[in-house]
Scaffold this motif. Structure first.
Motif, PDB file in Angstrom:
ATOM      1  N   ALA A  26       0.903  -1.226   0.104  1.00  0.00           N
ATOM      2  CA  ALA A  26      -0.062   0.139   0.107  1.00  0.00           C
ATOM      3  C   ALA A  26       0.831   1.352   0.137  1.00  0.00           C
ATOM      4  CB  ALA A  26      -0.852  -0.034   1.134  1.00  0.00           C
ATOM      5  N   CYS A  28       2.742   4.429   1.109  1.00  0.00           N
ATOM      6  CA  CYS A  28       3.383   4.233   2.514  1.00  0.00           C
ATOM      7  C   CYS A  28       4.506   5.600   2.709  1.00  0.00           C
ATOM      8  CB  CYS A  28       4.207   3.044   2.919  1.00  0.00           C
ATOM      9  SG  CYS A  28       5.511   2.642   1.817  1.00  0.00           S
ATOM     10  N   ALA A  53       1.890   9.452   8.352  1.00  0.00           N
ATOM     11  CA  ALA A  53       1.140   8.313   7.758  1.00  0.00           C
ATOM     12  C   ALA A  53      -0.255   8.444   8.080  1.00  0.00           C
ATOM     13  CB  ALA A  53       1.738   7.037   8.295  1.00  0.00           C
ATOM     14  N   HIS A  54      -0.378   9.035   9.614  1.00  0.00           N
ATOM     15  CA  HIS A  54      -1.914   8.976  10.047  1.00  0.00           C
ATOM     16  C   HIS A  54      -2.341  10.426   9.350  1.00  0.00           C
ATOM     17  CE1 HIS A  54      -0.815   6.765  13.962  1.00  0.00           C
ATOM     18  NE2 HIS A  54      -1.172   5.759  12.816  1.00  0.00           N
ATOM     19  N   GLY A  59       0.370   4.152   4.859  1.00  0.00           N
ATOM     20  CA  GLY A  59       1.105   3.049   5.560  1.00  0.00           C
ATOM     21  C   GLY A  59       2.071   3.359   6.076  1.00  0.00           C
ATOM     22  N   SER A  60       2.721   2.712   6.926  1.00  0.00           N
ATOM     23  CA  SER A  60       3.874   3.166   7.844  1.00  0.00           C
ATOM     24  C   SER A  60       4.875   1.870   7.680  1.00  0.00           C
ATOM     25  CB  SER A  60       3.744   3.179   9.279  1.00  0.00           C
ATOM     26  OG  SER A  60       3.271   2.206   9.977  1.00  0.00           O
ATOM     27  N   ALA A  61       6.325   2.393   7.115  1.00  0.00           N
ATOM     28  CA  ALA A  61       7.180   1.356   6.746  1.00  0.00           C
ATOM     29  C   ALA A  61       8.515   1.657   7.208  1.00  0.00           C
ATOM     30  CB  ALA A  61       7.068   1.212   4.977  1.00  0.00           C
ATOM     31  N   GLU A  98       3.832  -0.639  10.634  1.00  0.00           N
ATOM     32  CA  GLU A  98       2.915  -1.608   9.822  1.00  0.00           C
ATOM     33  C   GLU A  98       3.752  -2.697   8.917  1.00  0.00           C
ATOM     34  OE1 GLU A  98      -1.030   0.758   9.430  1.00  0.00           O
ATOM     35  OE2 GLU A  98       0.699   1.356   8.050  1.00  0.00           O
ATOM     36  N   THR A  99       4.616  -2.068   8.207  1.00  0.00           N
ATOM     37  CA  THR A  99       5.651  -2.963   7.424  1.00  0.00           C
ATOM     38  C   THR A  99       7.073  -2.859   7.479  1.00  0.00           C
ATOM     39  OG1 THR A  99       3.673  -2.890   5.843  1.00  0.00           O
ATOM     40  CG2 THR A  99       5.991  -3.208   4.769  1.00  0.00           C
TER      41      THR A  99
END
Length: 347
Positions: A26, A28, A53-54, A59-61, A98-99
Motif C-alpha cells: 500500500a 506508505c 502516515a496518519h 501506511g508506515s514502513a 505496519e511494514t
C-alpha cells in the motif's frame, strides 16, 4: 507487522510462488537505516513516520539492511549488534510500524545507482514520503541524498540529530549505547534505549561443562556475530510464545522436584546469573555465548525462546587456572549476584 524481503518484492510475478505473487504494498511513508537497538533517536524517526502516515492516510514502513553494511564490508571488525533481526522486528512492531522491508545488503545492492534505488522506492515499494536523518546518503558511491529524492519527486522530511538531556546534550546513537554496555553502565544505556536492554534467543545444546561443576546453564543462541556486552550479570528471564508474548509463569510451569528457582524482578520471570562472552578458561574457539544459570531451578529448557533482561553488571570475564578455580569463581559470582537481588525492589 508484515515483513518482506526486498528480493521478494523485486522479483517478477512469474518468478514467485502463488502465495507471494500478489504482494503489492500500500502507499506508505518510509524510513531507512540499520535501526540497531531501536533507541530513542530511532523512535523519534518512527514517531515522525507514524504522524505523517496518519495525517495522509498512508501506511508506515521501515527498511533495514541484513547484514548491516559494515558487517558486509568487514565482518571481523564490524560493531557488535545491539539487536538481531528478530529483535528489531519485535521492537518495530511494538512501536506501531505496519511494514518491515529487509534489504539484503550484498554486492548487487551496494552497486545500485541513486536513480535505480529511487525507482525501487517509488515504483516497487509505493513510497510516497520519506523520513530520513539529515546525513542520509545512498546509492553507489553514496551519490544520493535527501535533495536527490526531492528532485525525483518524493516528499522528504529530515529529522535532525536527537540528543539526550545530559549536560553535554550528546547525540543518541547505537555507538554510544554499545560503549555504555561494554563498560557495564546498564542504567545509562537503558536511558538512551528508552527500555531495559535485553536479548532474545532459543535455548540450544551446549557442552554441559557447567553441569559438571553443579552450575547447569541454559545456552541461548545469540544469532549475531558478537554481542554488545560482555561479562557477568544479574538477569531476569521470561519465556515467550511463538508470537513473542510472555507466557505467564512459563518457566515455573516446567520445574521439577520442587526446585522452582528464584523469582525475578518483573512479573512471570525467574532470576538468573549470566555469563556473556567467550569463556576464556574453558573454550579456545573464541565463540560468543550467552549462558544463564538459574539458582535453585531444575527444569528442561531446551527449545524455549527466552527473553533475558540485563539488570546488573558484576565484572568482566576472568581467566581461571583450572576447573576448580573456575568453579570457585562461579560460586562466588552466584553468591554476590543473589546478594544483589536481595536488596532490590520487586515489581
Amino acid at each position: 507487522m508484515n515483513t518482506y524481503f526486498l528480493e521478494q518484492l523485486m522479483a517478477s510475478p512469474s518468478a514467485l510462488p502463488t502465495s507471494t505473487s500478489q504482494v503489492e504494498l500500500a502507499p506508505c511513508v518510509l524510513t531507512i537505516g540499520n535501526f540497531d537497538g531501536v533507541h530513542l533517536g530511532h523512535q523519534a524517526m518512527l514517531d515522525q513516520v507514524l504522524d505523517i502516515a496518519h495525517a495522509q492516510n498512508l501506511g508506515s514502513a521501515v527498511m533495514i539492511f541484513e547484514p548491516q553494511p559494515r558487517e558486509f564490508f568487514a565482518p571481523a571488525t564490524a560493531p557488535a549488534r545491539l539487536t538481531n533481526l528478530a529483535e528489531k522486528q519485535a521492537l518495530l512492531a511494538e512501536h506501531g510500524i505496519e511494514t518491515l522491508i529487509v534489504a539484503g545488503f550484498d554486492t548487487d545492492f551496494r552497486s545500485l545507482s541513486a536513480q535505480a534505488f529511487a525507482d525501487i522506492l517509488a515504483k516497487r515499494l509505493n513510497v510516497k514520503a520519506l523520513v530520513l536523518g539529515d546525513d542520509f546518503r545512498f546509492g553507489h558511491d553514496r551519490t544520493g541524498d535527501s535533495q536527490f529524492l526531492r528532485d525525483y519527486g518524493l516528499h522528504v522530511t529530515n529529522l535532525h540529530t536527537v540528543t539526550d538531556d545530559s549536560n553535554k546534550a550528546a547525540r543518541i546513537s547505537s555507538t554510544r549505547i554499545r560503549d555504555l554496555l561494554l563498560a557495564g553502565d546498564i542504567d545509562a544505556a537503558n536511558a538512551l534505549l528508552g527500555r531495559d536492554y535485553a536479548i532474545t534467543g532459543v535455548v540450544v545444546g551446549g557442552d554441559k561443562i557447567g553441569r559438571t561443576m553443579d552450575f547447569p546453564t541454559a545456552n541461548i543462541d545469540l544469532n549475531r556475530l558478537k554481542p554488545a556486552l560482555h561479562g557477568i550479570f544479574a538477569v531476569d528471564v521470561v519465556s515467550l510464545d511463538k508470537d513473542g508474548k510472555v507466557i505467564p509463569n512459563g518457566l515455573v510451569a516446567l520445574t521439577a522436584d520442587g526446585k522452582t528457582g528464584m523469582t525475578g524482578l518483573r512479573p512471570d520471570s525467574l532470576f538468573g546469573t549470566a555469563n556473556i562472552g567467550t569463556r576464556p578458561s574453558v573454550d579456545k574457539t573464541h565463540n560468543w555465548r550467552l549462558e544463564v544459570h538459574f539458582p535453585e531451578l531444575q527444569a528442561d529448557l531446551y527449545g524455549l525462546t527466552l527473553h533475558v533482561r540485563f539488570l546488573h553488571y558484576l565484572h568482566g570475564e576472568r581467566h581461571y587456572d583450572g576447573l576448580e578455580a573456575l568453579k570457585a569463581g562461579i560460586y562466588q559470582d552466584v553468591l554476590d549476584l543473589i546478594a544483589w537481588r536481595a536488596k532490590q525492589s520487586f515489581i
